[in-house]
Design an enzyme around this catalytic site. Structure first.
Site, PDB file in Angstrom:
ATOM      1  N   ASN A  91      23.258  75.525  18.075  1.00  0.00           N
ATOM      2  CA  ASN A  91      23.317  76.763  18.641  1.00  0.00           C
ATOM      3  C   ASN A  91      22.874  76.441  20.017  1.00  0.00           C
ATOM      4  OD1 ASN A  91      22.065  79.449  19.492  1.00  0.00           O
ATOM      5  ND2 ASN A  91      23.156  79.979  17.784  1.00  0.00           N
ATOM      6  N   CYS A 138      20.679  83.221  12.944  1.00  0.00           N
ATOM      7  CA  CYS A 138      21.939  82.754  12.538  1.00  0.00           C
ATOM      8  C   CYS A 138      22.524  84.072  11.452  1.00  0.00           C
ATOM      9  CB  CYS A 138      22.325  81.379  11.685  1.00  0.00           C
ATOM     10  SG  CYS A 138      23.875  80.982  11.515  1.00  0.00           S
ATOM     11  N   LEU A 139      23.090  84.961  12.033  1.00  0.00           N
ATOM     12  CA  LEU A 139      23.925  85.981  11.168  1.00  0.00           C
ATOM     13  C   LEU A 139      24.463  85.595  10.200  1.00  0.00           C
ATOM     14  CD1 LEU A 139      24.930  89.120  12.360  1.00  0.00           C
ATOM     15  CD2 LEU A 139      26.472  88.066  11.252  1.00  0.00           C
ATOM     16  N   VAL A 140      25.446  84.560  10.227  1.00  0.00           N
ATOM     17  CA  VAL A 140      26.386  84.447   9.218  1.00  0.00           C
ATOM     18  C   VAL A 140      25.926  83.707   8.113  1.00  0.00           C
ATOM     19  CG1 VAL A 140      27.387  82.415  10.189  1.00  0.00           C
ATOM     20  CG2 VAL A 140      28.908  83.777   8.628  1.00  0.00           C
ATOM     21  N   TYR A 163      34.524  83.860  14.059  1.00  0.00           N
ATOM     22  CA  TYR A 163      34.568  83.084  12.620  1.00  0.00           C
ATOM     23  C   TYR A 163      36.109  83.026  12.073  1.00  0.00           C
ATOM     24  CZ  TYR A 163      29.520  84.531  12.622  1.00  0.00           C
ATOM     25  OH  TYR A 163      28.354  84.803  13.099  1.00  0.00           O
ATOM     26  N   CYS A 169      27.630  87.497  15.914  1.00  0.00           N
ATOM     27  CA  CYS A 169      27.299  86.000  15.841  1.00  0.00           C
ATOM     28  C   CYS A 169      26.559  85.669  16.951  1.00  0.00           C
ATOM     29  CB  CYS A 169      28.669  85.385  16.190  1.00  0.00           C
ATOM     30  SG  CYS A 169      28.422  83.463  16.184  1.00  0.00           S
ATOM     31  N   VAL A 170      25.204  84.891  16.613  1.00  0.00           N
ATOM     32  CA  VAL A 170      24.598  84.687  17.467  1.00  0.00           C
ATOM     33  C   VAL A 170      24.775  83.637  18.410  1.00  0.00           C
ATOM     34  CG1 VAL A 170      22.412  85.443  16.168  1.00  0.00           C
ATOM     35  CG2 VAL A 170      23.136  83.088  16.054  1.00  0.00           C
ATOM     36  N   GLN A 171      25.918  82.908  18.349  1.00  0.00           N
ATOM     37  CA  GLN A 171      26.343  81.713  19.107  1.00  0.00           C
ATOM     38  C   GLN A 171      27.424  82.037  20.015  1.00  0.00           C
ATOM     39  OE1 GLN A 171      25.482  78.915  19.961  1.00  0.00           O
ATOM     40  NE2 GLN A 171      26.817  77.229  19.519  1.00  0.00           N
TER      41      GLN A 171
END
Length: 249
Positions: free
Chosen positions: A14, A79-81, A136, A197-199
């Site tokens: 990340n 990390c959400l997912v 994703y 998404c945090v990325q």
């Protein structure tokens, strides 16, 4: 004034949470007296697959322990997912467990997760139905949509950009997002999740998409920043942070 220590548990690949959250809190420093420092611990992950996410999440306890050694004032699981892939409602169990790890090390600190922060942020602005953009693959995107729906929030249109490599997600141009959103149905939603998404970078496009759609726009990074400020009992006004960080919530 002693700086407030912001701890983040991040995937090893990340890049964005250590960019966008500091950017938001530096913007806050321009209008408020608090100052922040930033500290991270990393969980190994290169490809956004359910298998790698599960293995990574198993490493989150170690990261919480390491951050508690630094006596951070708040921890964010960035990390959400990964959280959402572990089953409905897992953000609550994760936050409780990681908080317990810190407490056992004699360094209690509130823990927020980007997954829980996004759900709570959507509720806070009164949105009952949202449109969602993710980087994703479609199966993980559908899982994220189902997780949000399980929390009692309707999801209308959504887009899966289907970028499997996490570094490629970080390289996605945030200024492509307004065009993506313009191709979605948004007139039947109350808000837009510009990056679930945090990325995936999105901060640069938030104000533009709010202006184009006339809808509140939030992202995983914005929601995590909001949740961290609330956990610290600080005002939530951050210039450039969109509706959720307007200070009204």
């Amino acid at each position: 004034m002693t700086p407030i220590r912001i701890g983040q548990i991040v995937p090893s690949s990340n890049l964005t949470m250590e960019t966008e959250i500091p950017a938001l809190l530096r913007a806050r420093e321009l209008i408020a007296p608090e100052r922040f420092t930033f500290h991270s611990a990393r969980m190994r992950m290169k490809h956004v697959t359910k298998e790698e996410l599960a293995a990574m999440d198993a490493d989150s306890d170690r990261c919480a322990l390491e951050l508690s050694d630094a006596r951070v004032d708040v921890m964010g699981y960035a990390c959400l997912v990964a959280i959402m892939s572990m089953g409905h409602g897992y953000h609550r169990a994760s936050a409780d467990r990681l908080g317990g790890v810190a407490a056992q090390n004699g360094a209690s600190a509130p823990v927020v997760t980007s997954a829980g922060a996004l759900v709570d942020g959507i509720r806070a602005i009164g949105a009952r139905r949202v449109a969602v953009v993710t980087p994703y693959m479609m199966p993980l995107t559908q899982m994220v949509v189902d997780y949000i729906r399980h929390e009692g929030i309707e999801v209308g249109d959504f887009r899966a950009l289907e970028i499997p490599d996490n570094l490629a997600v970080a390289a996605h141009d945030p200024m492509a997002l307004p065009g993506i959103v313009s191709g979605m149905v948004t007139d039947d939603v109350d808000a837009i999740v510009l990056s679930a998404c945090v990325q995936m970078p999105s901060l640069a496009a938030v104000a533009l998409v709010e202006a184009l759609t006339r809808k509140p726009v939030l992202t995983a990074a914005i929601a995590t920043t909001w949740a961290m400020l609330r956990a610290l009992n600080l005002p939530t006004r951050v210039p450039g942070g969109g509706t959720l960080l307007s200070g009204a919530y």
